[in-house]
Design an enzyme around this catalytic site. Sequence first.
Site, PDB file in Angstrom:
ATOM      1  NE  ARG A   7       1.323  -6.635  11.624  1.00 45.91           N
ATOM      2  CZ  ARG A   7       1.677  -6.811  10.332  1.00 45.91           C
ATOM      3  NH1 ARG A   7       2.643  -6.085   9.813  1.00 45.91           N
ATOM      4  NH2 ARG A   7       1.059  -7.707   9.591  1.00 45.91           N
ATOM      5  CG  LEU A  50     -22.713  -0.742   9.010  1.00 51.58           C
ATOM      6  CD1 LEU A  50     -24.155  -0.688   8.516  1.00 51.58           C
ATOM      7  CD2 LEU A  50     -22.239   0.667   9.374  1.00 51.58           C
ATOM      8  CB  THR A  56      -0.897  -0.015   1.255  1.00 49.14           C
ATOM      9  OG1 THR A  56      -1.671  -1.217   1.222  1.00 49.14           O
ATOM     10  CG2 THR A  56      -1.811   1.192   1.307  1.00 49.14           C
ATOM     11  CB  CYS A  84      -4.410  -2.280   6.871  1.00 51.06           C
ATOM     12  SG  CYS A  84      -3.392  -3.515   6.061  1.00 51.06           S
ATOM     13  NE  ARG A  97     -12.226  -9.578   4.211  1.00 50.46           N
ATOM     14  CZ  ARG A  97     -13.433 -10.135   4.219  1.00 50.46           C
ATOM     15  NH1 ARG A  97     -14.384  -9.617   4.962  1.00 50.46           N
ATOM     16  NH2 ARG A  97     -13.696 -11.210   3.499  1.00 50.46           N
ATOM     17  CD  GLU A  98      -3.079  -9.388   9.098  1.00 52.89           C
ATOM     18  OE1 GLU A  98      -3.211  -9.710  10.280  1.00 52.89           O
ATOM     19  OE2 GLU A  98      -2.261  -8.536   8.710  1.00 52.89           O
ATOM     20  CD  GLU A 112      -4.371  -8.689  -2.380  1.00 53.13           C
ATOM     21  OE1 GLU A 112      -3.905  -8.919  -3.505  1.00 53.13           O
ATOM     22  OE2 GLU A 112      -5.523  -9.032  -2.050  1.00 53.13           O
ATOM     23  CG  PHE A 113      -8.469  -4.263  -2.256  1.00 47.70           C
ATOM     24  CD1 PHE A 113      -8.618  -2.980  -1.749  1.00 47.70           C
ATOM     25  CD2 PHE A 113      -8.094  -4.416  -3.579  1.00 47.70           C
ATOM     26  CE1 PHE A 113      -8.408  -1.871  -2.559  1.00 47.70           C
ATOM     27  CE2 PHE A 113      -7.886  -3.314  -4.394  1.00 47.70           C
ATOM     28  CZ  PHE A 113      -8.040  -2.035  -3.891  1.00 47.70           C
ATOM     29  CE  LYS A 137      -5.000  -1.562   0.937  1.00 46.86           C
ATOM     30  NZ  LYS A 137      -5.720  -2.749   1.288  1.00 46.86           N
TER      31      LYS A 137
HETATM   32  N1  NAD Z   1      -1.553  -7.319   6.163  1.00 45.74           N
HETATM   33  C1  NAD Z   1      -2.630  -7.014   5.473  1.00 45.74           C
HETATM   34  O1  NAD Z   1      -3.730  -7.425   5.795  1.00 45.74           O
HETATM   35  C2  NAD Z   1      -2.514  -6.159   4.230  1.00 45.74           C
HETATM   36  C3  NAD Z   1      -3.593  -6.131   3.321  1.00 45.74           C
HETATM   37  C4  NAD Z   1      -3.468  -5.364   2.164  1.00 45.74           C
HETATM   38  C5  NAD Z   1      -2.313  -4.621   1.942  1.00 45.74           C
HETATM   39  N2  NAD Z   1      -1.289  -4.658   2.858  1.00 45.74           N
HETATM   40  C6  NAD Z   1      -0.075  -3.896   2.546  1.00 45.74           C
HETATM   41  O2  NAD Z   1       0.902  -4.799   2.046  1.00 45.74           O
HETATM   42  C7  NAD Z   1       2.197  -4.387   2.457  1.00 45.74           C
HETATM   43  C8  NAD Z   1       2.881  -5.509   3.208  1.00 45.74           C
HETATM   44  O3  NAD Z   1       2.166  -5.737   4.397  1.00 45.74           O
HETATM   45  P1  NAD Z   1       2.368  -7.081   5.244  1.00 45.74           P
HETATM   46  O4  NAD Z   1       1.335  -7.078   6.291  1.00 45.74           O
HETATM   47  O5  NAD Z   1       2.495  -8.219   4.315  1.00 45.74           O
HETATM   48  O6  NAD Z   1       3.811  -6.747   5.908  1.00 45.74           O
HETATM   49  P2  NAD Z   1       4.762  -7.760   6.694  1.00 45.74           P
HETATM   50  O7  NAD Z   1       5.490  -6.934   7.672  1.00 45.74           O
HETATM   51  O8  NAD Z   1       3.984  -8.948   7.157  1.00 45.74           O
HETATM   52  O9  NAD Z   1       5.788  -8.277   5.570  1.00 45.74           O
HETATM   53  C9  NAD Z   1       6.742  -7.480   4.937  1.00 45.74           C
HETATM   54  C10 NAD Z   1       7.923  -8.383   4.587  1.00 45.74           C
HETATM   55  O10 NAD Z   1       8.793  -7.668   3.721  1.00 45.74           O
HETATM   56  C11 NAD Z   1      10.130  -8.061   4.032  1.00 45.74           C
HETATM   57  N3  NAD Z   1      11.073  -7.083   3.468  1.00 45.74           N
HETATM   58  C12 NAD Z   1      11.324  -5.811   3.868  1.00 45.74           C
HETATM   59  N4  NAD Z   1      12.232  -5.238   3.057  1.00 45.74           N
HETATM   60  C13 NAD Z   1      12.584  -6.151   2.116  1.00 45.74           C
HETATM   61  C14 NAD Z   1      13.454  -6.153   0.996  1.00 45.74           C
HETATM   62  N5  NAD Z   1      14.186  -5.081   0.673  1.00 45.74           N
HETATM   63  N6  NAD Z   1      13.555  -7.264   0.262  1.00 45.74           N
HETATM   64  C15 NAD Z   1      12.835  -8.370   0.575  1.00 45.74           C
HETATM   65  N7  NAD Z   1      11.974  -8.433   1.624  1.00 45.74           N
HETATM   66  C16 NAD Z   1      11.842  -7.330   2.383  1.00 45.74           C
HETATM   67  C17 NAD Z   1      10.116  -8.135   5.554  1.00 45.74           C
HETATM   68  O11 NAD Z   1      11.209  -8.886   6.043  1.00 45.74           O
HETATM   69  C18 NAD Z   1       8.759  -8.810   5.804  1.00 45.74           C
HETATM   70  O12 NAD Z   1       8.855 -10.214   5.842  1.00 45.74           O
HETATM   71  C19 NAD Z   1       1.999  -3.120   3.278  1.00 45.74           C
HETATM   72  O13 NAD Z   1       2.137  -2.000   2.442  1.00 45.74           O
HETATM   73  C20 NAD Z   1       0.569  -3.246   3.739  1.00 45.74           C
HETATM   74  O14 NAD Z   1      -0.025  -1.994   4.013  1.00 45.74           O
HETATM   75  C21 NAD Z   1      -1.359  -5.414   3.973  1.00 45.74           C
END
Ligand code: NAD
Length: 460
Positions: A329, A252, A121, A262, A153-154, A150-151, A206
């Site tokens: 988190r 809601l 994001t 997020c 949800r965990e 990406e949308f 997003k």
């Molecule tokens: N978690 C969610 O539900 C969700 C949903 C949609 C979008 N997003 C977005 O997706 C992105 C990732 O979120 P996430 O929750 O997966 O984060 P996360 O912290 O779980 O994972 C990020 C990963 O990137 C790795 N990383 C960092 N720098 C790197 C590099 N230079 N080369 C290779 N690997 C590297 C880290 O070691 C880590 O494992 C964010 O921008 C977030 O806002 C997250």
Amino acid sequence: MRVSMIGAGYVGLTTGVCLAEMGHEVICADIDRDRIAHLNAGSTPFMENGLAEMMSRNVAAGRLAFTDNLPEAVANREIIMIAVGTPKGAAGEADLSFVREAARRIAPHMSPKTVVTLKSTVVVGTAREVREIIAEERGALDFWVTSNPEFLREGSAIHDFLHPDRIVIGADDRDAADRLIELYKPLLRRDVPLVETGTENAELIKYAANAFLALKIGFINDVADLCESIEGDIQAVARGIGLDKRIGPSFLAPGPGYGGSCFPKDTEAFVATGRAHYAPQPLIEAVIDRNAKRRRRIAERILDELQTARRPTVTVLGVAFKADTDDVRESPALYIIPYLQEKGVTVRAFDPWAAANGAKLLPDVEWYNDPYEAAEGAHLTAILTEWNMFRTLDLKLMAERMRKRVLFDCRNILDPETVIEHGFRHLSIGRATLPRDGFARRATEAAPARNLLATSAKRS
Ligand SMILES: NC(=O)c1ccc[n+]([C@@H]2O[C@H](COP(=O)([O-])OP(=O)(O)OC[C@H]3O[C@@H](n4cnc5c(N)ncnc54)[C@H](O)[C@@H]3O)[C@@H](O)[C@H]2O)c1
């Protein structure tokens, strides 16, 4: 297609596994060597329904691999997806340092005609910036940078990825867009709507989507407060609102405020982007402020109940920011528990998945392996996460274990009448606390709409 995923976190790993499941050849790279070692040993770094099985199936089929060797991961790939973290910066803005670093690291090893796409994001203009970073390194190399937010949800990540409401492809070039359309063909064939647009619109979609969802949560929480004041029932009100097709029923559900990896950071980044572009976003600023106050309000309500308790003890059920994940988190529990502890409350806790992650961030909490052990001797039990197992709590056993029978259902997952039948004082969100002093007197005086048990809990 040959795909490289940079970052094997929640989004990178889930996306990589699902793309492999769709038949692509995927390699996931991460700078975290331990993470890669665990993945290569077959274990996932977080809990997500169905992920471990799908991962091992695709590794066995030879479509999925993991590496900490970035050059190996990016050479000869048709698509490189960047899915690294974009945490909150010091002033609320998105910290893009991981994205920039990933771009710098992949640049020397990319093959010509590669499509780089941002899954992370990121704020408006990031695709353009990443293009400049790579161009600085590679000069004339033919490549494209696109946006594909990406949308998922965990907790339902695999389902969400494979059954999205829409796929957003932001590309400023036809060939690059077509490459991504090809990637998603198995989903697009099933009539998943496609939004094709420029990179900057895709980046904004997003943030605007998450800001709007946070607004919905903030709104229903404020309406819940109003319901408490008028002795109404937020469950009935939310249902009545949500059945309007223009509004819809999702997001809601009132509760202790939004959390997770997020919404908190994305709302702040949205506001910071608005300020940077001289288009302030006061609605979302208010939502952020209300959400912070909400967590404090929940803690204050708990403290109010403990006024006469000597050595007050509270049992917290659920520290994950939502059900079906071990992610804590920005979870409301991370704010509510320390607030209680500061006021001298002993906190005992149980969470079916997130206890280990919670224990790293919540010192001095006593952790238990089942909710009934956790409830032993407590003056109040607060349900902070809507785990399904809490919907079927053995209330008789809870009542036997607790010192005082006070149950605060912060997710409105229990039937109030059943709770009070077990001798509890029942607090919830957006409904009257039961049984309440003077109930009989007020019941005869009040208008029928205020007659809470018959109308509210049962029929909604
Ligand atoms: N978690 C969610 O539900 C969700 C949903 C949609 C979008 N997003 C977005 O997706 C992105 C990732 O979120 P996430 O929750 O997966 O984060 P996360 O912290 O779980 O994972 C990020 C990963 O990137 C790795 N990383 C960092 N720098 C790197 C590099 N230079 N080369 C290779 N690997 C590297 C880290 O070691 C880590 O494992 C964010 O921008 C977030 O806002 C997250």
